[in-house]
Every structure is written in C-alpha cells, then in structure tokens.
Design a protein around this motif. Structure first.
Motif, mmCIF file in Angstrom:
data_model
loop_
_atom_site.group_PDB
_atom_site.id
_atom_site.type_symbol
_atom_site.label_atom_id
_atom_site.label_comp_id
_atom_site.label_asym_id
_atom_site.label_seq_id
_atom_site.Cartn_x
_atom_site.Cartn_y
_atom_site.Cartn_z
ATOM 1 N N ARG A 106 43.044 -2.821 68.035
ATOM 2 C CA ARG A 106 42.658 -2.459 68.619
ATOM 3 C C ARG A 106 43.685 -2.624 70.010
ATOM 4 N NH1 ARG A 106 37.383 0.521 70.437
ATOM 5 N NH2 ARG A 106 36.752 1.221 68.433
ATOM 6 N N GLN A 107 43.780 -3.975 70.073
ATOM 7 C CA GLN A 107 44.485 -4.519 71.345
ATOM 8 C C GLN A 107 45.916 -5.431 70.104
ATOM 9 O OE1 GLN A 107 41.679 -7.497 72.282
ATOM 10 N NE2 GLN A 107 40.979 -5.902 74.349
ATOM 11 N N SER A 108 45.786 -6.045 69.163
ATOM 12 C CA SER A 108 47.205 -6.499 68.701
ATOM 13 C C SER A 108 48.129 -6.413 68.391
ATOM 14 C CB SER A 108 46.104 -6.747 67.504
ATOM 15 O OG SER A 108 45.801 -5.698 65.997
ATOM 16 N N ASN A 144 45.966 -0.478 77.843
ATOM 17 C CA ASN A 144 45.255 -1.778 77.347
ATOM 18 C C ASN A 144 44.964 -2.238 76.115
ATOM 19 O OD1 ASN A 144 42.984 -1.550 77.861
ATOM 20 N ND2 ASN A 144 42.580 -3.489 79.245
ATOM 21 N N GLU A 145 44.325 -1.427 75.302
ATOM 22 C CA GLU A 145 44.155 -1.516 74.144
ATOM 23 C C GLU A 145 43.042 0.189 73.571
ATOM 24 O OE1 GLU A 145 40.555 -2.889 73.546
ATOM 25 O OE2 GLU A 145 39.221 -1.657 74.324
ATOM 26 N N TYR A 178 46.844 5.791 65.745
ATOM 27 C CA TYR A 178 46.264 5.095 67.650
ATOM 28 C C TYR A 178 45.716 6.244 68.239
ATOM 29 C CZ TYR A 178 48.291 0.882 65.156
ATOM 30 O OH TYR A 178 48.566 0.143 63.779
ATOM 31 N N TYR A 212 44.535 6.636 72.564
ATOM 32 C CA TYR A 212 44.465 6.514 73.303
ATOM 33 C C TYR A 212 44.226 7.081 74.848
ATOM 34 C CZ TYR A 212 48.318 2.432 71.494
ATOM 35 O OH TYR A 212 48.398 1.697 70.506
ATOM 36 N N LYS A 243 41.866 -11.273 68.123
ATOM 37 C CA LYS A 243 42.133 -9.966 69.270
ATOM 38 C C LYS A 243 41.306 -8.914 68.040
ATOM 39 C CE LYS A 243 46.078 -10.904 71.763
ATOM 40 N NZ LYS A 243 47.547 -10.453 72.457
ATOM 41 N N ARG A 244 41.533 -7.817 68.681
ATOM 42 C CA ARG A 244 40.945 -6.845 67.960
ATOM 43 C C ARG A 244 42.271 -5.865 67.085
ATOM 44 N NH1 ARG A 244 35.782 -3.492 71.074
ATOM 45 N NH2 ARG A 244 37.768 -3.813 72.793
#
Length: 453
Positions: free
Chosen positions: A444-446, A279-280, A271, A273, A441-442
């Motif tokens: 990226r956010q889930s 937040n995502e 991931y 960031y 939720k996407r």
C-alpha cells in the motif's frame, strides 16, 4: 385404556382456493434433526455448483462503430441510454433495451477521447484530439422522430476550441461547469467560449479528470508523469498530489463514500485512496495481468468494474483484494472503457473490436419477473453461501474461474516476477546491516514515490 389420537381442525388445512399452497406445520426443535447442519452444508455445496452451472453473464453485443470504442457515458435521466465514442470521431446513442442506435453525432475530425452527460440529462459534452469540445443536446426518447436537422443529423449547440488535444472530460454534479483534461485542466462554463479557470502543476499531459459526487467543487486528475492531483475550484492552485511509480489511467469516486476514490494503474492493479490521507492506499485490488484502462463504480458503492488491456472485464468488491468475477470472450479485444448501469444490474464494456458488450453484474442472476417462491429460494441459497463460504469445498467452487490460456500463462509469469522481486528486497534488507537504510514497506505504501502539498 387411553388412546392418543391426532386431532386436527379441518379449517386450518383447507385451502380457500385451489391455487393456494397446502399449509405445512413444522416442529423446529433441534433435537428432532441432529443432522441439520450437515444437511445445510450439502445444500450450500449444491447451491455453489448450481451458481456455476447457471453462470451465463454475456447478454449481447452492440455493433455499428467502424473503429475502436474509446469512451462511454451514461445518461442519468434515462436508464436504458448510453453514449459511446470511437476513434474515428463518431458518437452514438444506444438504447440498450431495443439493442439499436437511437442517434448519431457527427462532427469530430479525430478520435473522441471523452464523453460526459450533465446531471439533468439534457446536455452531452464530447472532446477529442481535434482540439475541440462540443456541447450537444440530448434528444427526448419520446420525440426522436423530430430530432435533428432536415438531414436527420444533430448539430452541436456550442463548440469550444483549445490549443491542444483533449484527453478526458467530466461534468460537475448539479451545475453548468465541466472540466477537460489535456495539456492542463481547464474549467468551462456552458455559456462561455473560453475557460473560466485553468490549473497547471508541472508540464505533463493530464489523461483523466473526475468531479467528486459529494462535493461539487472538488475534482481529481491523473497525469502522464505518474501523479494523482486534487483540485478545489474555490482555490487558484491545485491542492495536493501524489507521485506513484507507474501511471494512472483512470479515476472513479465512490458515490456512497465521496471521500474515497479508486485509481486504475498501469501496473495491473487498482488502488483505493482516502482523499484526506494520501500517504498510503486503503486497499490494493489485484488480478489483472496487464494495464487497467478504465474503472467505474456501482451506484451502491459496494463494487466497481474495471476493463484491462488483457482483454478481460473484472468486478471487485470495494474493499476486496481480488476480483469477484472475470468476464471474457474469444472475440473481445483490449477493453478501453467500462460502465456500471444505474440500477447496478448490468455492466457495459467497449473494446478494440468496434463492439459494446452487455454483461450481467451477477453472472448467475435470473433476469425477469420472479415468483415469490423463486425469490425466497434465491435468498435462501444466498444465505447458505454466505454462511458456509469459508469452508474449503464451498470456497473452492465459488472461487474457480475458467481463464484463457494466455491470461493463465501471463498470471503465472507475473507471479514469478513478483516472487523474485520480493526475494531481492529481502536479501537487500538482510545484507544492509543493522543501521541500513533499506526498510520493509507494505504494498500500500511501496508504490507511492512522494506526496506533495
């Protein structure tokens, strides 16, 4: 009667030397070549096939360790030097060009969990499960015969003792400060025997720590309680953190975009960031079928390499969702550490089978000195592939990879599990009613549970 003849000057077509190339004049009028686009498409297809034929990324394996390799570190002042630490407490300095061990550092009584080299390339810091941090002098490759004591083994310049086992270490860019990860994050100075600062947030074990290459006072860490934390050395407490659904094993900052970092996670994904916006995730990098153990960025900041528990090494674009290359061998076991060389040409991996392996960052790249005609030909092929990469035939050839049967089966099983989870979430959302609390939720956010400031 008028007769048209071709008149050419002999001076324009006469070579000055026998080694010179013959001069060729071409008319680039498109009406003379109505099939030019079709010809280039065929050349692009052939270039893609040739790239697969000449894809031989593995260069060599460096053996000598007597236990699994747990960590590695690059030497900023010497391009061909790399340090490796193993589970039996041994540290080795390798010369990649000659494929030999230059120096051995004995001393740790347990596994070596972290290695880092200072920015000037003169000091090596190691930490391990024996609750000690050791500061070593990096030898000069020009005077290697005179390095060490009378027995030939180097002695540490300083030994720092802690109360708990250490899991990772990283050196500050352009300073004499380094950070260790264990039961907490400790900040050390070369000239002091005790930490100059300590950061704690919760009771979990910190498994990785990395300094920001652009802002030396900023560092990030990940813990066993699934959090990713940011620290500022100018403050007395951690700045902020996020809690994910699974643990993050390693963190790497982008050297060209120091506000961005990528986390290697236990859920088989990486991931990316933005440190200013937690937040995502900016991008989710998939393809591994087991936990991602280590990650390292290329000096250009355009790519990064990952090593996984599924016994593969993958190379990703910094903004790509899927890997560009995947490397594996029959003998290579679980990969615990990976590094990108400082010239962005090679990738080094350390695995559970006691070996370091050297790979090419570009699988089909021709190493060595290239003639001007060869270089132009390679550039022309790259331009063709870039132009026609979205067409089906070229795209199919470029994306195809041979994978071991175990990874192929694990990928199919993981895809089945992902599809089942997605269907379950859709059914929950459909049957939750118009005022239901189940929101889509996407990805990226889930994976983010909470953000704490």
């Amino acid at each position: 009667m008028r007769v048209r003849v071709i008149s050419r000057s002999a001076d324009e077509f006469t070579r000055e030397r026998s080694q010179d190339l013959q001069r060729v004049y071409r008319n680039y009028d498109p009406s003379l070549r109505p099939q030019a686009k079709q010809v280039e498409y065929k050349r692009a297809t052939n270039a893609a096939k040739l790239e697969k034929i000449y894809a031989k990324p593995f260069i060599t394996a460096l053996d000598g360790h007597r236990d699994a390799i747990s960590c590695m570190a690059k030497n900023p002042s010497y391009l061909k030097g790399i340090f490796s630490g193993s589970m039996d407490g041994e540290i080795r300095l390798w010369d990649i060009a000659s494929k030999r061990t230059v120096c051995e550092y004995p001393g740790h009584e347990g596994a070596v969990r972290g290695l880092t080299v200072s920015t000037d390339g003169r000091s090596l810091v190691s930490c391990g499960t024996d609750c000690t941090v050791r500061l070593w002098e990096v030898p000069d490759f020009n005077v290697m015969e005179s390095y060490g004591d009378e027995n030939g083994s180097p002695k540490p310049m300083a030994i720092y003792t802690g109360n708990d086992a250490f899991r990772a270490v990283d050196h500050q860019w352009g300073g004499n400060i380094f950070a260790t990860a264990g039961a907490r994050v400790d900040i050390w100075d070369h000239s002091r025997s005790q930490p100059v600062n300590t950061f704690e947030w919760g009771t979990s074990t910190v498994v990785s720590v990395r300094f920001n290459p652009g802002e030396p006072n900023i560092l990030a860490s990940s813990g066993s309680d699934r959090n990713i934390m940011l620290y500022d050395l100018r403050m007395s407490s951690p700045a902020r953190k996020i809690i994910m659904m699974t643990r993050t094993n390693s963190i790497a900052w982008n050297p060209m975009e120091p506000m961005n970092f990528t986390a290697a996670n236990e859920d088989c994904n990486c991931y990316s960031y933005d440190a200013r916006k937690f937040n995502e995730a900016k991008c989710v990098h998939k393809d591994h079928v087991s936990a991602v153990m280590d990650i390292d960025y290329s000096p250009t900041g355009r790519e990064f390499v990952t090593g996984s528990y599924d016994r593969t090494v993958r190379i990703f674009q910094y903004n790509g969702g899927h890997s560009r290359e995947v490397y594996h061998t029959k003998r290579m076991q679980r990969v615990f550490c990976v590094k990108y060389s400082f010239d962005a040409t090679y990738v080094i991996s350390g695995s559970d089978d006691f070996n370091l392996r050297l790979w090419k960052a570009r699988a089909s790249e021709q190493l060595g000195v290239l003639l001007p005609r060869e270089r132009k030909k390679h550039e022309y092929h790259e331009a063709l592939l870039h132009r026609f990469k979205h067409l089906l035939e070229v795209k199919r050839i470029l994306r195809h990879r041979h994978l071991p049967a175990s990874i192929y089966k694990a990928r199919k099983l993981r895809q089945t599990m992902t599809d089942a989870e997605r269907k379950k979430e859709e059914r929950r959302r459909v049957h939750s009613g118009p005022s239901g609390g189940v929101q889509k939720k996407r990805l990226r956010q889930s994976r983010i549970v909470a953000e704490v400031d």
